[in-house]
Design an enzyme around this catalytic site. Structure first.
Site, PDB file in Angstrom:
ATOM      1  N   SER A 137     -21.111  55.860 -79.344  1.00 22.05           N
ATOM      2  CA  SER A 137     -22.245  56.009 -80.241  1.00 22.05           C
ATOM      3  C   SER A 137     -23.077  54.744 -80.208  1.00 22.05           C
ATOM      4  O   SER A 137     -22.604  53.677 -79.798  1.00 22.05           O
ATOM      5  CB  SER A 137     -21.746  56.261 -81.669  1.00 22.05           C
ATOM      6  N   TYR A 150     -16.879  53.937 -89.266  1.00 24.23           N
ATOM      7  CA  TYR A 150     -17.341  54.716 -88.109  1.00 24.23           C
ATOM      8  C   TYR A 150     -17.661  53.795 -86.935  1.00 24.23           C
ATOM      9  O   TYR A 150     -17.245  54.046 -85.797  1.00 24.23           O
ATOM     10  CB  TYR A 150     -18.573  55.525 -88.507  1.00 24.23           C
TER      11      TYR A 150
END
Length: 238
Positions: A137, A150
Site C-alpha cells: 500500500s 495498518y
C-alpha cells in the site's frame, strides 16, 4: 601494479559499475515510459490469489481467467469464494480450484495447500521460474495519520517482499520475478468513510482500474507499481 594501488582501484571499479548500471536502468525506464513494454504469455500458469472472494481479489481472478491461467482461489468466506469461482468459469476459465483459508493463521495456510512464500520458494528456486506479487500500500511507503497499525503491517509486507527480491537477485535466480504493488486507497469497502485532502492529485482508486494496472505490471514484469502516478513523484520528494 603495486598491491596497494590494486586495492585502491577496486572501490573505484565498483563505483563505475554501479554508475553504469544506474544510467542503464534510468535509460531503460525512460524508453519503456515512451514505448510500452511487451507482455509475457502466462497461459497455463498456476495463479494463486488470496482474498479472492470479493473486491480486488475477485477482479484479479477475472483478469487472469481471461489470460488462460489455472486459478487457485483462497478466501476465508466460502460463499464469496464460490461466487468468484462461478463468475470466472462463466468468463471462460477452464480450471479453477477454491479453498477456504484464513491467511492470518499459519497452521491453516499450511494445512490447505502448503502454498505461502515459504512453501513456494524452494520449488521456484529449484525450477528458476515463478512470479511473486505483494499487494502492499501507499501506507507501506509513508506513515499516515490515524492508520499506524495498518501502515506498520504494510511496511512489513513491503520490506519482506523487497528483501526476498534482493535475495533472489543475489542468487542469480533471474527466472523468478517479483512485483510490489503500492496503491493509494481503493474503493472496495475497506476504507468506507475515508476521504482524501487533495482528490485531484491523490484520488481514491476504482477497483477495476487497480486490477487492470496490477495485471499489466505483472505481465510487464515491473518491480514496483505505485498508483496513482503522483506517488512516484512523492517518493522522489521523500
Amino acid at each position: 601494479v603495486p598491491k596497494n594501488m590494486a586495492l585502491n582501484l577496486n572501490p573505484a571499479k565498483k563505483a563505475f559499475v554501479i554508475l553504469g548500471k544506474t544510467m542503464f536502468a534510468v535509460l531503460e525506464t525512460m524508453i519503456f515510459a515512451l514505448i510500452p513494454k511487451p507482455h509475457k504469455n502466462i497461459a497455463g500458469e498456476i495463479v494463486l490469489i488470496t482474498g479472492s472472494g470479493s473486491g480486488l481479489g475477485r477482479l484479479l481472478a477475472l483478469k487472469f481467467a481471461s489470460l488462460g491461467c489455472v486459478l487457485v482461489l483462497w478466501d476465508v468466506n466460502k460463499e464469496g469464494n464460490e461466487e468468484t469461482c462461478k463468475i470466472v468459469k462463466e468468463a471462460g476459465a477452464k480450471r479453477v480450484y477454491t479453498y477456504i483459508c484464513d491467511c492470518s493463521q499459519k497452521e491453516e495456510v499450511y494445512k490447505v495447500a502448503d502454498q505461502t512464500y515459504k512453501a513456494f520458494l524452494p520449488a521456484m528456486i529449484t525450477n528458476n521460474h515463478g512470479h511473486l506479487v505483494c499487494i502492499s500500500s501507499a501506507g507501506g511507503l509513508v506513515g499516515i495519520n490515524g492508520l499506524a497499525d495498518y501502515c506498520a503491517s504494510k511496511f512489513a509486507a513491503l520490506g519482506f517482499a523487497e528483501s526476498v527480491s534482493l535475495e533472489l537477485f543475489a542468487q542469480n535466480k533471474k527466472g523468478i520475478k517479483t512485483t510490489i504493488v503500492c496503491p493509494f486507497l481503493i474503493n472496495t469497502g475497506m476504507f468506507d468513510g475515508c476521504t482524501t485532502g487533495c482528490p485531484l492529485l491523490l484520488s481514491i482508486l476504482e477497483p477495476e482500474y487497480a486490477a487492470r494496472k496490477i495485471v499489466e505490471a505483472i505481465l510487464q514484469e515491473k518491480a514496483f507499481l505505485y498508483m496513482p502516478k503522483i506517488i512516484y513523484f512523492l517518493m522522489f520528494l521523500k
